[in-house]
Design a protein around this motif. Structure first.
Motif, mmCIF file in Angstrom:
data_model
loop_
_atom_site.group_PDB
_atom_site.id
_atom_site.type_symbol
_atom_site.label_atom_id
_atom_site.label_comp_id
_atom_site.label_asym_id
_atom_site.label_seq_id
_atom_site.Cartn_x
_atom_site.Cartn_y
_atom_site.Cartn_z
ATOM 1 N N GLN A 173 0.798 -1.222 0.000
ATOM 2 C CA GLN A 173 0.000 0.000 0.000
ATOM 3 C C GLN A 173 0.839 1.284 0.000
ATOM 4 O O GLN A 173 0.689 2.154 0.857
ATOM 5 N N GLY A 174 1.733 1.398 -0.968
ATOM 6 C CA GLY A 174 2.499 2.625 -1.154
ATOM 7 C C GLY A 174 3.852 2.668 -0.496
ATOM 8 O O GLY A 174 4.612 3.614 -0.698
ATOM 9 N N ALA A 175 4.207 1.646 0.284
ATOM 10 C CA ALA A 175 5.481 1.637 1.000
ATOM 11 C C ALA A 175 6.578 0.891 0.247
ATOM 12 O O ALA A 175 7.678 0.711 0.758
ATOM 13 N N GLU A 176 6.314 0.476 -0.978
ATOM 14 C CA GLU A 176 7.228 -0.397 -1.710
ATOM 15 C C GLU A 176 8.620 0.209 -1.884
ATOM 16 O O GLU A 176 9.634 -0.481 -1.686
ATOM 17 N N ASN A 177 8.703 1.471 -2.292
ATOM 18 C CA ASN A 177 10.022 2.093 -2.481
ATOM 19 C C ASN A 177 10.838 2.067 -1.200
ATOM 20 O O ASN A 177 12.041 1.757 -1.214
ATOM 21 N N PHE A 178 10.192 2.412 -0.106
ATOM 22 C CA PHE A 178 10.855 2.423 1.196
ATOM 23 C C PHE A 178 11.387 1.021 1.523
ATOM 24 O O PHE A 178 12.526 0.861 1.968
ATOM 25 N N ILE A 179 10.535 0.026 1.328
ATOM 26 C CA ILE A 179 10.882 -1.351 1.673
ATOM 27 C C ILE A 179 12.092 -1.833 0.884
ATOM 28 O O ILE A 179 13.060 -2.364 1.452
ATOM 29 N N PHE A 180 12.062 -1.645 -0.431
ATOM 30 C CA PHE A 180 13.125 -2.192 -1.268
ATOM 31 C C PHE A 180 14.435 -1.420 -1.158
ATOM 32 O O PHE A 180 15.492 -1.960 -1.506
ATOM 33 N N SER A 181 14.370 -0.209 -0.631
ATOM 34 C CA SER A 181 15.620 0.535 -0.407
ATOM 35 C C SER A 181 16.500 -0.150 0.617
ATOM 36 O O SER A 181 17.720 0.060 0.641
ATOM 37 N N LYS A 182 15.898 -0.980 1.457
ATOM 38 C CA LYS A 182 16.651 -1.723 2.471
ATOM 39 C C LYS A 182 16.521 -3.225 2.243
ATOM 40 O O LYS A 182 16.512 -4.026 3.172
ATOM 41 N N ALA A 183 16.414 -3.592 0.967
ATOM 42 C CA ALA A 183 16.401 -5.009 0.575
ATOM 43 C C ALA A 183 17.496 -5.285 -0.435
ATOM 44 O O ALA A 183 17.551 -6.369 -1.022
ATOM 45 N N ILE A 184 18.381 -4.325 -0.634
ATOM 46 C CA ILE A 184 19.398 -4.411 -1.684
ATOM 47 C C ILE A 184 20.309 -5.623 -1.494
ATOM 48 O O ILE A 184 20.596 -6.354 -2.450
#
Length: 252
Positions: A173-184
């Motif tokens: 629900q809109g948090a995808e960019n935030f999440i993947f920034s710390k999934a690198i």
């Protein structure tokens, strides 16, 4: 509660759950067309990470694609939804296949807050829709990070320390960019297939709500997963609007 007997097992939902429940009442299964198409991209001998598990409808189908011994790790932040997720796992005897966590996923470890308004459904107060207003509809699966709602625990993907992730499904629900920034680190290490809701393809109010309530993470909000995978990691293919949806599929 309302329970449906499906080809994939028993699915229990809140009676006032909107959108998702309609498919089951009509004899279908929520997003089954997309789930069926994804089967060919999922390696049965690798594990799955699902971010935003709701009551487990996708997790249960994904678990049927995996070999014995492989797992679906599913994260659901809302306490009531998590309880329902566990209930659905247990009633289908999938405790060894689906591993649930009552946590949200974001760009830091700590606590956060959910919206208490169902901005993607009936527009009601979520906390009231479970009991005192349970005669009114609510999109319980559409509640995202925001303000005024439930306080939740948060974790980053890279700090989960999961092993051999071959597929990631992210509906946040809109948090995808935030999440993947710390999934690198996880993505670089395991090069999973990734299916995620793309902010470019649906209403920006989800994304803007997260940005407005977490202004300290402006840099993380701008992370471009597609660019990172395609240009930095040389993924082989990007399919936008996968199966005519708001999702993007990235293939290594």
């Amino acid at each position: 509660m309302e329970t449906f007997n499906t080809p994939y097992g028993l699915i229990t939902l809140y009676r006032n759950e909107t959108f998702i429940a309609n498919d089951f009442r009509e004899g279908s299964y929520w997003e089954i067309s997309t789930l069926n198409l994804l089967k060919k991209y999922i390696v049965p001998s690798r594990n799955i990470l699902e971010i935003g598990g709701h009551c487990g409808t996708s997790s249960i189908v994904y678990s049927s694609y995996l070999n014995d011994g492989n797992k679906v790790y599913v994260y659901e932040p809302q306490k009531n939804m998590y309880k329902l997720l566990v209930y659905n796992i247990n009633q289908n005897n999938l405790q060894d296949k689906i591993i649930p966590f009552n946590m949200g996923v974001f760009c830091y470890n700590g606590t956060g807050q959910m919206n208490d308004i169902d901005i993607d459904g009936g527009g009601g107060v979520v906390s009231k829709r479970y009991e005192e207003e349970n005669h009114l509809i609510c999109n319980f699966g559409g509640i995202g990070l925001g303000n005024g709602g439930e306080i939740i625990k948060l974790v980053t993907v890279d700090d989960m320390m999961l092993d051999d992730i071959g597929f990631i499904h992210c509906d946040a629900q809109g948090a995808e960019n935030f999440i993947f920034s710390k999934a690198i680190d996880t993505i670089r290490k395991f090069r999973p297939v990734i299916l995620y809701e793309n902010n470019e393809h649906y209403a920006k109010f989800f994304y803007n709500t997260v940005c407005n309530n977490y202004p300290s993470y402006s840099a993380e909000s701008k992370f471009d997963l597609k660019k990172y995978c395609m240009e930095t990691l040389n993924y082989s293919k990007c399919i936008d609007k996968f199966n005519n949806s708001i999702d993007t599929l990235l293939l290594p």
